[in-house]
Scaffold this active site. Structure first.
Site, mmCIF file in Angstrom:
data_model
loop_
_atom_site.group_PDB
_atom_site.id
_atom_site.type_symbol
_atom_site.label_atom_id
_atom_site.label_comp_id
_atom_site.label_asym_id
_atom_site.label_seq_id
_atom_site.Cartn_x
_atom_site.Cartn_y
_atom_site.Cartn_z
ATOM 1 N N GLY A 11 -11.473 39.418 -44.981
ATOM 2 C CA GLY A 11 -10.510 40.448 -44.977
ATOM 3 C C GLY A 11 -11.088 41.631 -44.971
ATOM 4 O O GLY A 11 -12.073 41.933 -45.825
ATOM 5 N N ARG A 72 -12.913 35.704 -39.371
ATOM 6 C CA ARG A 72 -13.091 34.557 -40.204
ATOM 7 C C ARG A 72 -13.710 33.534 -39.057
ATOM 8 O O ARG A 72 -13.212 33.265 -38.080
ATOM 9 C CB ARG A 72 -12.010 34.226 -40.846
ATOM 10 C CG ARG A 72 -11.498 35.124 -41.919
ATOM 11 C CD ARG A 72 -10.228 34.604 -42.533
ATOM 12 N NE ARG A 72 -9.476 35.276 -43.079
ATOM 13 C CZ ARG A 72 -9.608 36.008 -44.275
ATOM 14 N NH1 ARG A 72 -10.568 35.803 -44.932
ATOM 15 N NH2 ARG A 72 -8.594 37.103 -44.887
ATOM 16 N N ASP A 103 -16.064 36.360 -51.461
ATOM 17 C CA ASP A 103 -16.600 34.961 -52.136
ATOM 18 C C ASP A 103 -17.135 34.205 -50.714
ATOM 19 O O ASP A 103 -18.033 33.590 -50.952
ATOM 20 C CB ASP A 103 -15.778 34.290 -52.946
ATOM 21 C CG ASP A 103 -14.193 34.047 -52.545
ATOM 22 O OD1 ASP A 103 -13.860 34.639 -51.545
ATOM 23 O OD2 ASP A 103 -13.725 33.172 -53.113
ATOM 24 N N THR A 126 -13.399 43.243 -50.969
ATOM 25 C CA THR A 126 -12.228 42.580 -50.802
ATOM 26 C C THR A 126 -11.025 43.025 -51.724
ATOM 27 O O THR A 126 -11.402 43.565 -52.795
ATOM 28 C CB THR A 126 -12.174 41.102 -50.890
ATOM 29 O OG1 THR A 126 -10.902 40.359 -51.123
ATOM 30 C CG2 THR A 126 -12.988 40.675 -52.393
ATOM 31 N N ASP A 128 -8.742 41.601 -52.999
ATOM 32 C CA ASP A 128 -8.346 40.922 -54.010
ATOM 33 C C ASP A 128 -9.059 41.076 -55.407
ATOM 34 O O ASP A 128 -8.616 40.363 -56.393
ATOM 35 C CB ASP A 128 -8.709 39.189 -53.680
ATOM 36 C CG ASP A 128 -7.942 38.728 -52.494
ATOM 37 O OD1 ASP A 128 -6.576 39.513 -52.179
ATOM 38 O OD2 ASP A 128 -8.035 37.918 -51.858
ATOM 39 N N ASP A 130 -11.525 39.448 -56.587
ATOM 40 C CA ASP A 130 -11.549 38.052 -57.061
ATOM 41 C C ASP A 130 -12.960 37.476 -57.403
ATOM 42 O O ASP A 130 -13.355 36.237 -57.679
ATOM 43 C CB ASP A 130 -10.700 37.051 -56.523
ATOM 44 C CG ASP A 130 -11.089 37.083 -55.079
ATOM 45 O OD1 ASP A 130 -11.981 37.621 -54.547
ATOM 46 O OD2 ASP A 130 -10.613 35.867 -54.504
ATOM 47 N N ARG A 172 -4.309 35.588 -52.444
ATOM 48 C CA ARG A 172 -4.256 34.093 -52.090
ATOM 49 C C ARG A 172 -4.555 33.277 -53.133
ATOM 50 O O ARG A 172 -3.785 32.123 -53.386
ATOM 51 C CB ARG A 172 -5.416 33.822 -51.171
ATOM 52 C CG ARG A 172 -5.035 33.079 -49.726
ATOM 53 C CD ARG A 172 -6.035 32.735 -49.045
ATOM 54 N NE ARG A 172 -7.415 33.914 -48.894
ATOM 55 C CZ ARG A 172 -8.109 34.004 -48.198
ATOM 56 N NH1 ARG A 172 -8.235 32.900 -47.115
ATOM 57 N NH2 ARG A 172 -9.249 35.088 -47.999
HETATM 58 N N1 LIG Z 1 -18.974 27.314 -47.515
HETATM 59 C C1 LIG Z 1 -19.051 27.880 -46.195
HETATM 60 N N2 LIG Z 1 -20.292 27.623 -45.336
HETATM 61 C C2 LIG Z 1 -20.611 28.484 -44.359
HETATM 62 N N3 LIG Z 1 -19.744 29.710 -44.178
HETATM 63 C C3 LIG Z 1 -18.797 29.835 -44.903
HETATM 64 C C4 LIG Z 1 -18.285 29.284 -45.978
HETATM 65 N N4 LIG Z 1 -17.178 29.635 -46.517
HETATM 66 C C5 LIG Z 1 -17.036 30.865 -45.887
HETATM 67 N N5 LIG Z 1 -17.856 31.039 -44.891
HETATM 68 C C6 LIG Z 1 -18.012 32.007 -43.693
HETATM 69 O O1 LIG Z 1 -17.494 33.202 -44.458
HETATM 70 C C7 LIG Z 1 -16.304 33.791 -43.761
HETATM 71 C C8 LIG Z 1 -15.566 34.609 -44.547
HETATM 72 O O2 LIG Z 1 -14.999 34.003 -45.636
HETATM 73 P P1 LIG Z 1 -13.447 34.039 -45.958
HETATM 74 O O3 LIG Z 1 -12.571 33.822 -44.857
HETATM 75 O O4 LIG Z 1 -13.122 32.954 -47.124
HETATM 76 O O5 LIG Z 1 -13.165 35.470 -46.534
HETATM 77 P P2 LIG Z 1 -13.749 36.410 -47.898
HETATM 78 O O6 LIG Z 1 -15.509 36.651 -47.542
HETATM 79 O O7 LIG Z 1 -13.609 35.491 -49.228
HETATM 80 O O8 LIG Z 1 -12.974 37.535 -47.825
HETATM 81 P P3 LIG Z 1 -11.276 37.564 -48.280
HETATM 82 O O9 LIG Z 1 -11.194 36.623 -49.389
HETATM 83 O O10 LIG Z 1 -11.334 39.224 -49.029
HETATM 84 O O11 LIG Z 1 -10.681 37.612 -47.066
HETATM 85 C C9 LIG Z 1 -15.511 32.473 -43.262
HETATM 86 O O12 LIG Z 1 -14.699 32.888 -41.982
HETATM 87 C C10 LIG Z 1 -16.775 31.689 -42.773
HETATM 88 O O13 LIG Z 1 -17.386 32.198 -41.499
HETATM 89 O O1 LIG Z 2 -4.121 37.580 -42.856
HETATM 90 P P1 LIG Z 2 -5.248 37.158 -43.301
HETATM 91 O O2 LIG Z 2 -6.388 38.194 -42.455
HETATM 92 O O3 LIG Z 2 -5.991 35.811 -43.008
HETATM 93 O O4 LIG Z 2 -5.741 37.601 -44.727
HETATM 94 C C1 LIG Z 2 -4.829 37.185 -45.727
HETATM 95 C C2 LIG Z 2 -5.681 37.062 -47.102
HETATM 96 O O5 LIG Z 2 -6.357 38.087 -47.191
HETATM 97 C C3 LIG Z 2 -6.335 38.626 -48.629
HETATM 98 O O6 LIG Z 2 -5.879 39.913 -48.448
HETATM 99 C C4 LIG Z 2 -7.702 39.115 -48.901
HETATM 100 O O7 LIG Z 2 -8.377 39.968 -47.921
HETATM 101 C C5 LIG Z 2 -5.796 37.676 -49.248
HETATM 102 O O8 LIG Z 2 -5.166 38.075 -50.427
HETATM 103 C C6 LIG Z 2 -4.733 37.299 -48.255
HETATM 104 O O9 LIG Z 2 -4.487 35.967 -48.596
HETATM 105 MG MG LIG Z 3 -12.270 35.124 -50.523
#
Ligand SMILES: Nc1ncnc2c1ncn2[C@@H]1O[C@H](COP(=O)(O)OP(=O)(O)OP(=O)(O)O)[C@@H](O)[C@H]1O
Ligand SMILES: O=P(O)(O)OC[C@H]1O[C@](O)(CO)[C@@H](O)[C@@H]1O
Ligand SMILES: [Mg+2]
Length: 323
Positions: A11, A72, A103, A126, A128, A130, A172
């Site tokens: 995000g 993502r 994360d 992020t 969040d 978190d 989330r």
């Molecule tokens: N276990 C994993 N192995 C490989 N790639 C991963 C894995 N987990 C996440 N990713 C990659 O990282 C991208 C970002 O992860 P995610 O969608 O969970 O968002 P985030 O970085 O946690 O940010 P936010 O929680 O703020 O949206 C995923 O779309 C995926 O491409």
């Molecule tokens: O609508 P999207 O892009 O899947 O993202 C929603 C999620 O992204 C976050 O805002 C983190 O960026 C979470 O709190 C929320 O659940």
């Molecule tokens: Mg995350």
């Protein structure tokens, strides 16, 4: 190291642009070539990579979103996807990566490093907040301020109509936005995923408020609360008190946008600057974070294994102050 690449993933969060600016300008200062990768890991797989210069990051500090765009990527979760991504990096002569994300982004980086040993440094971005190993993630301050401004407005109309509102904020699996916006707005109840919600206590409080003719109530719920979001909480309240005038509002993606606060801009600048210094010093697989206002380096392994703990004492305080 001569050439690094930079991406934003997961995000978006206010402050990501300020971090991009800091990374690009610090890298160029040290005569490192810096490439931007558009749309996170998906753009890496597709080779959406371009050279960045000092002017590439002019006039972006105050803008929300991310000029590199984000995504993502399901494909990056597969070994085949990651192989394609590595081939694109090799083709472009990339020797190190700086990743701005949450994360999940660092989980991806960890798997990628195990397979291809490419040095990577993370910047927590992020709303969040978190991520373990840092007190602060970019975007959180701005997002909470956005939520506070919105909830204050909701309270105006709630007061005018003597109504109850259940307001759903993002998170989330994390209650940071809910807890902090709830305290700042004097919410009567705050529901977070980190604490099992005791609905009986909420009902007792509502009954007692009704007896003393306190009709205006704001309940802030994090989207990831086990009771469900605002609609589910509203339905439960109506089950117990069908006579109550209650509305549900979902703040949604408004919390992700907007111009970053001064705090997000300053922390983004510090983290971006430090990320380049770390990669030049030969560090890898670490996230740049903040502890007690100081910059610290936390291994990805730690940052992804744990969930940042919510200060549950503040939940108790919020209940007392709003009673
Ligand atoms: N276990 C994993 N192995 C490989 N790639 C991963 C894995 N987990 C996440 N990713 C990659 O990282 C991208 C970002 O992860 P995610 O969608 O969970 O968002 P985030 O970085 O946690 O940010 P936010 O929680 O703020 O949206 C995923 O779309 C995926 O491409
Ligand atoms: O609508 P999207 O892009 O899947 O993202 C929603 C999620 O992204 C976050 O805002 C983190 O960026 C979470 O709190 C929320 O659940
Ligand atoms: Mg995350």
């Amino acid at each position: 190291m001569k050439r690094i690449a930079l991406l934003t993933s997961g995000g978006d969060a206010p402050g990501m642009n300020a971090a991009i600016r800091a990374v690009v300008r610090t890298a160029l200062y040290h005569n490192l070539e810096v490439y931007g990768i558009r749309r996170g890991y998906q753009g890496m797989i597709e080779g959406d990579i371009f050279r960045m210069e000092t002017t590439s990051v002019s006039n972006i500090m105050q803008r929300g979103g991310t000029i590199l765009k984000t995504a993502r990527s399901k494909e990056f979760m597969t070994p085949e996807g990651r192989k394609k991504a590595y081939q694109q990096l090799q083709k472009n002569g990339i020797e190190g990566l700086i990743l701005i994300g949450g994360d999940g982004t660092f989980k991806g980086a960890n798997v990628f490093f195990k397979e291809y040993s490419l040095p990577a440094i993370g910047i927590p971005g992020t709303i969040d907040n978190d991520i373990a190993g840092t007190d602060y993630t970019l975007g959180f301050d701005t997002a909470v301020n956005t939520a506070v401004e919105a909830i204050d407005k909701i309270r105006d109309t709630a007061e005018a109509h003597d109504r109850m509102f259940v307001v759903e904020v993002m998170g989330r699996d994390a209650g940071y936005i809910a807890l902090n916006s709830g305290i700042a707005c004097g919410a009567e109840d705050i529901l977070v995923p980190e604490e099992i919600t005791n609905f009986i206590n909420i009902m007792k409080r509502i009954s007692s408020d009704k007896r003393r003719k306190k009709l205006v109530n704001i309940i802030v719920v994090a989207e990831g609360d086990e009771l469900g979001g605002a609609a589910a909480v509203k339905a439960k309240i109506l089950e117990a008190f069908p006579e109550i005038d209650v509305r549900a509002t979902i703040l949604g993606h408004i919390q992700r946008g907007g111009s970053p606060s001064y705090f997000d801009r300053v922390q983004a600048s510090r983290m971006g600057y430090e990320a380049v210094n770390a990669i030049m010093a030969g560090e890898t697989q670490v996230m740049i974070g903040l502890k007690n206002q100081e910059i610290i380096h936390t291994p990805f392994e730690k940052a992804i294994k744990e969930h940042a703990p919510l200060n549950l004492k503040m939940m108790e305080m919020a209940r007392i102050l709003a009673s």
